[in-house]
Design a protein around this motif. Structure first.
Motif, PDB file in Angstrom:
ATOM      1  N   UNK A  52      22.972  35.301  28.663  1.00 38.47           N
ATOM      2  CA  UNK A  52      21.866  34.855  27.814  1.00 38.47           C
ATOM      3  C   UNK A  52      22.222  34.922  26.334  1.00 38.47           C
ATOM      4  N   UNK A  53      22.857  36.008  25.921  1.00 43.96           N
ATOM      5  CA  UNK A  53      23.093  36.224  24.494  1.00 43.96           C
ATOM      6  C   UNK A  53      24.454  35.743  24.012  1.00 43.96           C
ATOM      7  N   UNK A  54      25.414  35.655  24.902  1.00 39.68           N
ATOM      8  CA  UNK A  54      26.758  35.202  24.535  1.00 39.68           C
ATOM      9  C   UNK A  54      27.226  34.118  25.514  1.00 39.68           C
ATOM     10  N   UNK A  55      26.513  33.013  25.605  1.00 32.47           N
ATOM     11  CA  UNK A  55      26.840  31.994  26.623  1.00 32.47           C
ATOM     12  C   UNK A  55      28.241  31.424  26.493  1.00 32.47           C
ATOM     13  N   UNK A  56      28.812  31.431  25.291  1.00 32.20           N
ATOM     14  CA  UNK A  56      30.168  30.909  25.125  1.00 32.20           C
ATOM     15  C   UNK A  56      31.196  31.767  25.855  1.00 32.20           C
ATOM     16  N   UNK A  57      30.823  33.001  26.195  1.00 30.15           N
ATOM     17  CA  UNK A  57      31.753  33.905  26.874  1.00 30.15           C
ATOM     18  C   UNK A  57      31.649  33.782  28.401  1.00 30.15           C
ATOM     19  N   UNK A  58      30.678  33.013  28.901  1.00 31.00           N
ATOM     20  CA  UNK A  58      30.397  32.980  30.334  1.00 31.00           C
ATOM     21  C   UNK A  58      30.549  31.560  30.861  1.00 31.00           C
ATOM     22  N   UNK A  95      28.848  47.299  27.652  1.00 29.95           N
ATOM     23  CA  UNK A  95      30.058  47.694  28.375  1.00 29.95           C
ATOM     24  C   UNK A  95      30.804  46.472  28.887  1.00 29.95           C
ATOM     25  N   UNK A  96      30.068  45.503  29.431  1.00 24.62           N
ATOM     26  CA  UNK A  96      30.709  44.293  29.943  1.00 24.62           C
ATOM     27  C   UNK A  96      31.368  43.517  28.812  1.00 24.62           C
ATOM     28  N   UNK A  97      30.668  43.353  27.710  1.00 24.23           N
ATOM     29  CA  UNK A  97      31.233  42.630  26.574  1.00 24.23           C
ATOM     30  C   UNK A  97      32.451  43.368  26.019  1.00 24.23           C
ATOM     31  N   UNK A 102      34.390  45.390  27.663  1.00 23.43           N
ATOM     32  CA  UNK A 102      35.436  45.268  28.677  1.00 23.43           C
ATOM     33  C   UNK A 102      36.193  43.957  28.494  1.00 23.43           C
ATOM     34  N   UNK A 103      35.458  42.875  28.298  1.00 24.33           N
ATOM     35  CA  UNK A 103      36.092  41.578  28.084  1.00 24.33           C
ATOM     36  C   UNK A 103      36.900  41.569  26.792  1.00 24.33           C
ATOM     37  N   UNK A 104      36.367  42.161  25.753  1.00 20.66           N
ATOM     38  CA  UNK A 104      37.090  42.214  24.476  1.00 20.66           C
ATOM     39  C   UNK A 104      38.371  43.038  24.596  1.00 20.66           C
ATOM     40  N   UNK A 105      38.281  44.175  25.289  1.00 24.50           N
ATOM     41  CA  UNK A 105      39.446  45.060  25.416  1.00 24.50           C
ATOM     42  C   UNK A 105      40.587  44.379  26.158  1.00 24.50           C
ATOM     43  N   UNK A 106      40.238  43.484  27.084  1.00 26.39           N
ATOM     44  CA  UNK A 106      41.257  42.787  27.873  1.00 26.39           C
ATOM     45  C   UNK A 106      41.535  41.387  27.344  1.00 26.39           C
ATOM     46  N   UNK A 107      40.998  41.082  26.147  1.00 32.06           N
ATOM     47  CA  UNK A 107      41.209  39.782  25.494  1.00 32.06           C
ATOM     48  C   UNK A 107      40.790  38.619  26.393  1.00 32.06           C
ATOM     49  N   UNK A 108      39.643  38.782  27.042  1.00 32.40           N
ATOM     50  CA  UNK A 108      39.087  37.737  27.896  1.00 32.40           C
ATOM     51  C   UNK A 108      38.063  36.963  27.079  1.00 32.40           C
ATOM     52  N   UNK A 109      38.392  35.742  26.731  1.00 26.89           N
ATOM     53  CA  UNK A 109      37.476  34.937  25.924  1.00 26.89           C
ATOM     54  C   UNK A 109      36.278  34.460  26.741  1.00 26.89           C
ATOM     55  N   UNK A 110      36.510  34.165  28.025  1.00 32.29           N
ATOM     56  CA  UNK A 110      35.468  33.548  28.843  1.00 32.29           C
ATOM     57  C   UNK A 110      35.736  33.872  30.307  1.00 32.29           C
ATOM     58  N   UNK A 111      34.688  34.155  31.042  1.00 31.81           N
ATOM     59  CA  UNK A 111      34.857  34.506  32.460  1.00 31.81           C
ATOM     60  C   UNK A 111      33.662  34.028  33.258  1.00 31.81           C
ATOM     61  N   UNK A 112      33.898  33.793  34.531  1.00 30.91           N
ATOM     62  CA  UNK A 112      32.805  33.614  35.477  1.00 30.91           C
ATOM     63  C   UNK A 112      32.310  35.002  35.869  1.00 30.91           C
ATOM     64  N   UNK A 113      30.988  35.148  35.978  1.00 25.70           N
ATOM     65  CA  UNK A 113      30.404  36.453  36.274  1.00 25.70           C
ATOM     66  C   UNK A 113      29.597  36.397  37.562  1.00 25.70           C
ATOM     67  N   UNK A 114      29.696  37.462  38.341  1.00 30.38           N
ATOM     68  CA  UNK A 114      28.827  37.638  39.503  1.00 30.38           C
ATOM     69  C   UNK A 114      28.398  39.089  39.538  1.00 30.38           C
ATOM     70  N   UNK A 115      27.111  39.316  39.746  1.00 26.32           N
ATOM     71  CA  UNK A 115      26.622  40.681  39.786  1.00 26.32           C
ATOM     72  C   UNK A 115      25.261  40.761  40.433  1.00 26.32           C
ATOM     73  N   UNK A 116      24.897  41.971  40.839  1.00 26.99           N
ATOM     74  CA  UNK A 116      23.587  42.225  41.432  1.00 26.99           C
ATOM     75  C   UNK A 116      23.118  43.590  40.955  1.00 26.99           C
ATOM     76  N   UNK A 117      21.799  43.794  40.972  1.00 29.37           N
ATOM     77  CA  UNK A 117      21.227  45.055  40.536  1.00 29.37           C
ATOM     78  C   UNK A 117      21.713  45.359  39.102  1.00 29.37           C
TER      79      UNK A 117
END
Length: 310
Positions: free
Chosen positions: A117-123, A87-89, A91-106
């Protein structure tokens, strides 16, 4: 929902994801991800500060929460970790976000850790609540210390039909109980809970939650469309992007150990910070510490990019 914050939607292959947006549309993107049983209100003291510094801040409602909806009746209401990450990936694709800083819990921290871990170029960087959140499902049925099993009572409850019926009938009361148990020193929690509770009225909330807590213990099959992603997570892939782990010292469900057991899962810049007087709902209980971690990583990665461009 906070009526003072504009709500937007984007369509992915599985969902119409509702999200809140702050800051200039051309700013560098920061995505903030909530967990169970929380919602974007956890970032109300964080998103505006980031936006004021020029960042484009996006705070989505996860599947099964708030106004987010599945687009087809036949889509499996999965709550497994691969679904949250996809869903996160998406979401980024739908909004044409190539790379973002991420923060999350739980749950949100799990999605962020997997994408990192799996798509480090996107983070660009990662602030994770409670460290390495990728589930080791193959080892999930091994018994743990009795005190730990006691804290996980709600998960075992959800493995039963009684738990399904209880969450269906008492979702607001049950989630409020979890808030109090998981953040025992957070005095403001009871007053803020009513702002979040309506997000649990989503028609898919119960099914997604129950599947999440059954799949992680191998008591429910996953979505076949996500099996390849689950297989990629089975080896517990390392996280290489610059990361800071924030842990609440008073976390009532997963208190931090004295020794950081997660450090081996990070092979780039990594720090763990244990926050005194903070429970499980880290960004809402400790917004300043969350902001400090984000700004530190954003500045660190900006400096690195400038050095590489010279």
């Amino acid at each position: 929902m906070n009526p003072s914050i504009p709500l937007f939607y984007t369509r992915t292959p599985m969902l119409d994801i509702a999200y809140e947006a702050h800051g200039p549309t051309d700013g560098e993107v920061v995505i903030l991800l909530h967990g169970f049983p929380y919602d974007p209100r956890g970032y109300d003291a964080i998103a505006p500060v980031l936006a004021a510094r020029g960042y484009r801040v996006l705070v989505p409602y996860l599947r099964g929460y708030g106004p987010t909806r599945f687009i087809h009746a036949g889509v499996m209401r999965s709550g497994q970790q691969a679904a949250l990450a996809k869903d996160l990936l998406d979401f980024m694709d739908a909004l044409s976000i190539d790379r973002a800083a991420l923060a999350g819990y739980d749950w949100g921290g799990r999605a962020a850790c997997i994408v990192a871990a799996l798509w480090p170029a996107r983070v660009r960087c990662l602030v994770t609540g409670d460290g390495y959140n990728i589930q080791n499902i193959a080892r999930s049925t091994q018994p743990r210390a009795p005190v730990t099993e006691h804290r996980l009572w709600y998960q075992f409850y959800f493995h039963t039909q009684r738990g399904v019926d209880g969450l269906t009938a008492n979702r607001r009361e049950l989630c409020e109980l979890l808030w109090s148990l998981w953040s025992p020193s957070w005095a403001a929690g009871s007053g803020l809970y009513p702002d979040t509770a309506p997000s649990f009225d989503n028609p898919d909330f119960v099914e997604v939650v129950i599947h999440s807590y059954r799949h992680r213990f191998m008591y429910a099959e996953g979505d076949p469309a996500l099996e390849a992603l689950e297989q990629a997570l089975a080896p517990q892939p390392p996280i290489s992007v610059p990361s800071i782990s924030l842990c609440g010292a008073d976390d009532g469900v997963g208190p931090p150990s004295e020794v950081d057991d997660d450090v081996a899962h990070f092979n780039g810049f990594y720090q763990r910070r244990v926050l005194a007087g903070v429970g499980h709902n880290i960004p809402q209980e400790a917004p300043q510490a969350t902001l400090a971690a984000l700004f530190e990583l954003l500045e660190l990665t900006q400096a690195g990019e400038e050095n590489r461009s010279r």
